[in-house]
Design a protein around this motif. Sequence first.
Motif, mmCIF file in Angstrom:
data_model
loop_
_atom_site.group_PDB
_atom_site.id
_atom_site.type_symbol
_atom_site.label_atom_id
_atom_site.label_comp_id
_atom_site.label_asym_id
_atom_site.label_seq_id
_atom_site.Cartn_x
_atom_site.Cartn_y
_atom_site.Cartn_z
ATOM 1 N N ALA A 18 0.820 -1.218 0.000
ATOM 2 C CA ALA A 18 0.000 0.000 0.000
ATOM 3 C C ALA A 18 0.854 1.269 0.000
ATOM 4 O O ALA A 18 0.322 2.378 -0.063
ATOM 5 C CB ALA A 18 -0.933 0.001 1.202
ATOM 6 N N GLU B 182 -6.873 8.871 1.394
ATOM 7 C CA GLU B 182 -6.222 8.186 0.272
ATOM 8 C C GLU B 182 -5.421 6.979 0.750
ATOM 9 O O GLU B 182 -5.456 5.906 0.133
ATOM 10 C CB GLU B 182 -5.304 9.153 -0.479
ATOM 11 C CG GLU B 182 -4.469 8.509 -1.590
ATOM 12 C CD GLU B 182 -5.305 7.831 -2.666
ATOM 13 O OE1 GLU B 182 -4.782 6.934 -3.352
ATOM 14 O OE2 GLU B 182 -6.492 8.203 -2.817
ATOM 15 N N LYS B 183 -4.719 7.131 1.860
ATOM 16 C CA LYS B 183 -3.970 5.995 2.419
ATOM 17 C C LYS B 183 -4.915 4.889 2.895
ATOM 18 O O LYS B 183 -4.649 3.703 2.708
ATOM 19 C CB LYS B 183 -3.081 6.467 3.567
ATOM 20 C CG LYS B 183 -1.925 7.357 3.130
ATOM 21 C CD LYS B 183 -1.060 7.748 4.309
ATOM 22 C CE LYS B 183 0.124 8.605 3.855
ATOM 23 N NZ LYS B 183 0.998 8.996 5.003
ATOM 24 N N ARG C 42 -7.803 4.223 1.693
ATOM 25 C CA ARG C 42 -8.330 3.532 0.512
ATOM 26 C C ARG C 42 -7.337 2.501 -0.014
ATOM 27 O O ARG C 42 -7.707 1.379 -0.320
ATOM 28 C CB ARG C 42 -8.644 4.560 -0.576
ATOM 29 C CG ARG C 42 -9.267 3.964 -1.846
ATOM 30 C CD ARG C 42 -9.343 5.001 -2.955
ATOM 31 N NE ARG C 42 -8.015 5.476 -3.357
ATOM 32 C CZ ARG C 42 -7.190 4.766 -4.132
ATOM 33 N NH1 ARG C 42 -7.543 3.560 -4.563
ATOM 34 N NH2 ARG C 42 -6.013 5.266 -4.448
ATOM 35 N N ARG C 43 -6.036 2.883 -0.078
ATOM 36 C CA ARG C 43 -5.025 1.956 -0.584
ATOM 37 C C ARG C 43 -4.861 0.751 0.346
ATOM 38 O O ARG C 43 -4.742 -0.396 -0.097
ATOM 39 C CB ARG C 43 -3.679 2.683 -0.750
ATOM 40 C CG ARG C 43 -3.697 3.777 -1.805
ATOM 41 C CD ARG C 43 -2.298 4.051 -2.356
ATOM 42 N NE ARG C 43 -1.300 4.317 -1.334
ATOM 43 C CZ ARG C 43 -0.996 5.538 -0.860
ATOM 44 N NH1 ARG C 43 -1.659 6.603 -1.326
ATOM 45 N NH2 ARG C 43 -0.051 5.704 0.055
ATOM 46 N N GLU D 235 -7.808 -1.620 -0.096
ATOM 47 C CA GLU D 235 -7.718 -2.348 -1.354
ATOM 48 C C GLU D 235 -6.763 -3.526 -1.237
ATOM 49 O O GLU D 235 -7.037 -4.626 -1.712
ATOM 50 C CB GLU D 235 -7.260 -1.412 -2.473
ATOM 51 C CG GLU D 235 -8.344 -0.477 -2.974
ATOM 52 C CD GLU D 235 -7.844 0.422 -4.098
ATOM 53 O OE1 GLU D 235 -6.629 0.359 -4.421
ATOM 54 O OE2 GLU D 235 -8.669 1.184 -4.652
ATOM 55 N N VAL D 236 -5.620 -3.303 -0.589
ATOM 56 C CA VAL D 236 -4.641 -4.380 -0.404
ATOM 57 C C VAL D 236 -5.214 -5.466 0.506
ATOM 58 O O VAL D 236 -5.078 -6.663 0.224
ATOM 59 C CB VAL D 236 -3.322 -3.828 0.188
ATOM 60 C CG1 VAL D 236 -2.374 -4.981 0.547
ATOM 61 C CG2 VAL D 236 -2.651 -2.884 -0.802
#
Length: 363
Positions: free
Chosen positions: A30, A50-51, A53-54, A57-58
């Motif tokens: 991420a 934003e972090k 979200r990443r 996702e991971v």
Amino acid sequence: MLENLECEKISYKTDENVKKITIKRIAEEAAVSVSCVARCVNKSGYVAEEKRRRICEVMDRLHYIPNQQAKCLRDGCSKLIGHIHVTSEENIFFTKIAATIEKESFTRGYKTISIAFEEGNMEMVENQLRDLLAYRVDGIILNPGINGKIVQELGEKVKGLTIPTVMIERPADVYEVEKVLVDNTEGSYIATERLLAAGHRKIVYLGRESEEPVEQERYHGYVQAMRGVDDAYVQRHSYFTQEYTVEHGFMKCMEILEKMGEDMPTAIFASSDILAAGVLRALYEKKIRVPEDISVIGYDDTIAKFLSPPLSTMRLPVREIAEAAVDALITKLEKPGGNSGNRTVKIGPVYVERNSVRDLNRK
């Protein structure tokens, strides 16, 4: 250290080559720091959108699930409630209570581990208590069933527990254990009063022979309602079975019909729907119509609506019982310094009218 430990797990994929997923791996993929992932997973601090979200996702791609055991060690609580209850092939009351406790616990932020034991099997109960303690449950709800010996032995075991405990319906008399009970005297009184209001005077009682408080209360409610109406009839026509089963209800009803001959009752009050099911079967075999010839009322509303005719009965308020038990336990967990102590909550049953009672007042 615990913060990082919590963020470790093994993917639920079955490929043996799948490596252990760590917080470090998630952070690398991420492109964030390890502490940032920990804050995101534990919801314990600020993480830029934003972090976040990443990271999510991971975690989704790797099928990541937080390590709850590590979280338990870190926070000192597991958010788990243990529920031990008796299992019965004929009486679904215990199963309904278990399902409702699980649902209510979930809405309050807790998960439930429900374990059923066979009636009379104390060794199984002891093993289950040990298992729940091994899972680090925060508290325990006990619904021990109708076996008085089990209830008392369980009471002795509960005395040694260091976590909050609540007992349902048939509790042992143990200090610091909260109790959620059904007002069975009131329930039986209401059922009998309904029959009296419908013009019935020859009302037979059919219950389970036991010195346990629940059975005594159900009988006493009937006796109180009949007091002054026909005390002699109550003495002559109170009948008891050894167990709550359809077969016991059937056999005892056949015995009652044989004994009473031409002097038939106008109504039978059975202290459980299971016994009432046996009563209906006996009346059917004797070609006695319900409610035209004899009215029948049951108790607990477990199977009443599935019988023929649908049975008027006293409904045990399953949702209210479960909610009261969960609330009492969580209150003790979240407010340990409270004054709840040896509190007892009593909940009244509700009469449910269906098609098994004839109103004799209507000509």
